[in-house]
Write a protein that holds these residues in place. Structure first.
Motif, PDB file in Angstrom:
ATOM      1  N   ILE A 204       0.758  -1.134   0.026  1.00  0.00           N
ATOM      2  CA  ILE A 204      -0.098   0.058  -0.179  1.00  0.00           C
ATOM      3  C   ILE A 204       0.749   1.298  -0.122  1.00  0.00           C
ATOM      4  CG2 ILE A 204      -1.710   1.311   1.419  1.00  0.00           C
ATOM      5  CD1 ILE A 204      -2.996  -1.394   2.266  1.00  0.00           C
ATOM      6  N   ASN A 205       1.793   1.143   0.849  1.00  0.00           N
ATOM      7  CA  ASN A 205       2.731   2.480   0.826  1.00  0.00           C
ATOM      8  C   ASN A 205       3.458   2.770  -0.610  1.00  0.00           C
ATOM      9  OD1 ASN A 205       2.086   3.104   3.643  1.00  0.00           O
ATOM     10  ND2 ASN A 205       3.891   1.819   4.143  1.00  0.00           N
ATOM     11  N   THR A 233      -0.319 -10.427   1.366  1.00  0.00           N
ATOM     12  CA  THR A 233       0.392  -9.438   0.661  1.00  0.00           C
ATOM     13  C   THR A 233       0.407  -9.875  -0.781  1.00  0.00           C
ATOM     14  OG1 THR A 233       1.763  -9.635   2.483  1.00  0.00           O
ATOM     15  CG2 THR A 233       2.996  -8.682   0.520  1.00  0.00           C
ATOM     16  N   ALA A 234       0.338 -10.999  -1.265  1.00  0.00           N
ATOM     17  CA  ALA A 234       0.359 -11.340  -2.715  1.00  0.00           C
ATOM     18  C   ALA A 234      -1.029 -10.820  -3.404  1.00  0.00           C
ATOM     19  CB  ALA A 234       0.309 -13.092  -2.760  1.00  0.00           C
ATOM     20  N   GLN A 235      -2.067 -10.826  -2.756  1.00  0.00           N
ATOM     21  CA  GLN A 235      -3.354 -10.312  -3.200  1.00  0.00           C
ATOM     22  C   GLN A 235      -3.362  -8.849  -3.500  1.00  0.00           C
ATOM     23  OE1 GLN A 235      -6.160 -12.036  -4.502  1.00  0.00           O
ATOM     24  NE2 GLN A 235      -6.520 -10.259  -5.404  1.00  0.00           N
ATOM     25  N   GLU A 236      -2.630  -8.166  -2.305  1.00  0.00           N
ATOM     26  CA  GLU A 236      -2.521  -6.610  -2.531  1.00  0.00           C
ATOM     27  C   GLU A 236      -1.649  -6.219  -3.833  1.00  0.00           C
ATOM     28  OE1 GLU A 236      -3.610  -3.011  -1.586  1.00  0.00           O
ATOM     29  OE2 GLU A 236      -4.472  -4.732  -0.796  1.00  0.00           O
ATOM     30  N   LEU A 237      -0.540  -7.064  -3.901  1.00  0.00           N
ATOM     31  CA  LEU A 237       0.250  -6.987  -5.332  1.00  0.00           C
ATOM     32  C   LEU A 237      -0.728  -7.107  -6.608  1.00  0.00           C
ATOM     33  CD1 LEU A 237       3.461  -8.638  -4.145  1.00  0.00           C
ATOM     34  CD2 LEU A 237       3.343  -6.323  -4.683  1.00  0.00           C
ATOM     35  N   ASN A 240      -3.040  -4.419  -7.659  1.00  0.00           N
ATOM     36  CA  ASN A 240      -2.120  -3.194  -8.185  1.00  0.00           C
ATOM     37  C   ASN A 240      -1.766  -3.613  -9.533  1.00  0.00           C
ATOM     38  OD1 ASN A 240      -2.014  -0.703  -6.366  1.00  0.00           O
ATOM     39  ND2 ASN A 240      -1.750  -2.288  -4.864  1.00  0.00           N
ATOM     40  N   GLY A 241      -2.160  -4.458 -10.196  1.00  0.00           N
ATOM     41  CA  GLY A 241      -2.130  -5.139 -11.406  1.00  0.00           C
ATOM     42  C   GLY A 241      -0.851  -5.998 -11.852  1.00  0.00           C
ATOM     43  N   ILE A 242      -0.017  -6.270 -10.715  1.00  0.00           N
ATOM     44  CA  ILE A 242       0.973  -7.081 -10.880  1.00  0.00           C
ATOM     45  C   ILE A 242       0.524  -8.504 -11.228  1.00  0.00           C
ATOM     46  CG2 ILE A 242       3.228  -7.801  -9.862  1.00  0.00           C
ATOM     47  CD1 ILE A 242       3.333  -5.174  -8.117  1.00  0.00           C
TER      48      ILE A 242
END
Length: 268
Positions: A204-205, A233-237, A240-242
């Motif tokens: 997020i940061n 953590t993987a889901q947040e990446l 963001n389109g990764i």
């Protein structure tokens, strides 16, 4: 075989940066630390108020979302001399938890969760609580969260139909801007081969209020490998389109570096 041979591996973590650096060096990689977690801030006064609310009021459920949060509440209870009452009250409630650290904390006190998120995510935990509501109707929840998604979690539980008291025993201060920008530039310039993330907060940061997010995402999908310690953590990446994200089956630091090493051994 050392798949990390001479590879530049960025580290977004803070507290575990030294440990992760050592693991990378053992695999012949070159660690480069960019700690973008932000300093953890313990809210002792708020924790004290929250514990008193827990003890004095009627609750049906306690939802514990992080091991740090559960331990912070316990430490505050100990400091004001009511730790035994705190644990006793939790023993009387249904407990819904997520995360291996939270689970480990419960085991230290011989507490058993009624609901344990199978994949460690809040989405799974919310679904389980939604199913519970469908069977047993309105209940009151003591929700331990922090400043990431706390309002969202409270709102989602209230939308389901629960009455929610929000406890925020700790928060994270913003990370040093120059360090965050340094990691952004290193990714965009592709001077790193990979970056390891150990929390959703770090992701997020990285992407917060930045007009170069599309460049970061493109660099990660083209060359800079994104590595996550676990599913959250993987889901947040991915949010963001990764598209290329390496994560271990076992959500541990050592397993994460082994998974990264194995990835390079496989593709090389």
């Amino acid at each position: 075989m050392d798949g990390l041979q001479q590879k530049q591996i960025g580290i977004a973590a803070d507290r575990r940066a030294k440990e992760i650096s050592t693991l990378i060096q053992k695999q012949s990689g070159i660690p480069v630390v960019y700690s973008i977690q932000g300093k953890q801030q313990l809210n002792e006064e708020i924790s004290s108020q929250d514990i008193k609310h827990l003890l004095e009021e009627e609750f049906d459920w306690a939802v514990l979302t992080t091991g740090i949060g559960a331990r912070t509440l316990e430490n505050t209870a100990t400091a004001i001399g009511i730790d035994k009452h705190f644990i006793k009250k939790l023993r009387q409630l249904h407990l819904a938890i997520r995360g291996s650290k939270t689970s480990a904390w419960l085991k230290e006190h011989s507490l058993e969760p009624t609901i344990l998120s199978e994949d460690g995510t809040m989405d799974r935990l919310l679904q389980d609580l939604r199913d519970e509501f469908d069977k047993n109707g309105p209940k009151r929840i003591f929700l331990q969260a922090y400043n990431q998604d706390d309002a969202k979690l409270k709102n989602e539980l209230e939308t389901i139909g629960y009455s929610v008291y929000l406890s925020k025993p700790y928060s994270f201060e913003p990370p040093t801007p120059s360090i965050v920008n340094g990691l952004r530039e290193a990714i965009i310039e592709k001077s790193l081969d990979a970056v390891v993330f150990t929390s959703k907060t770090q992701v997020i940061n990285l992407f917060a209020d930045n007009d170069r997010n599309s460049e970061i995402t493109a660099a990660c999908n083209e060359k800079v490998l994104a590595v996550a310690v676990g599913k959250v953590t993987a889901q947040e990446l991915k949010n963001n389109g990764i598209k290329r994200v390496v994560e271990p089956d076992n959500q541990k630091m050592g397993a994460m570096i082994v998974a990264l090493n194995n990835y390079y051994n496989t593709v090389s």
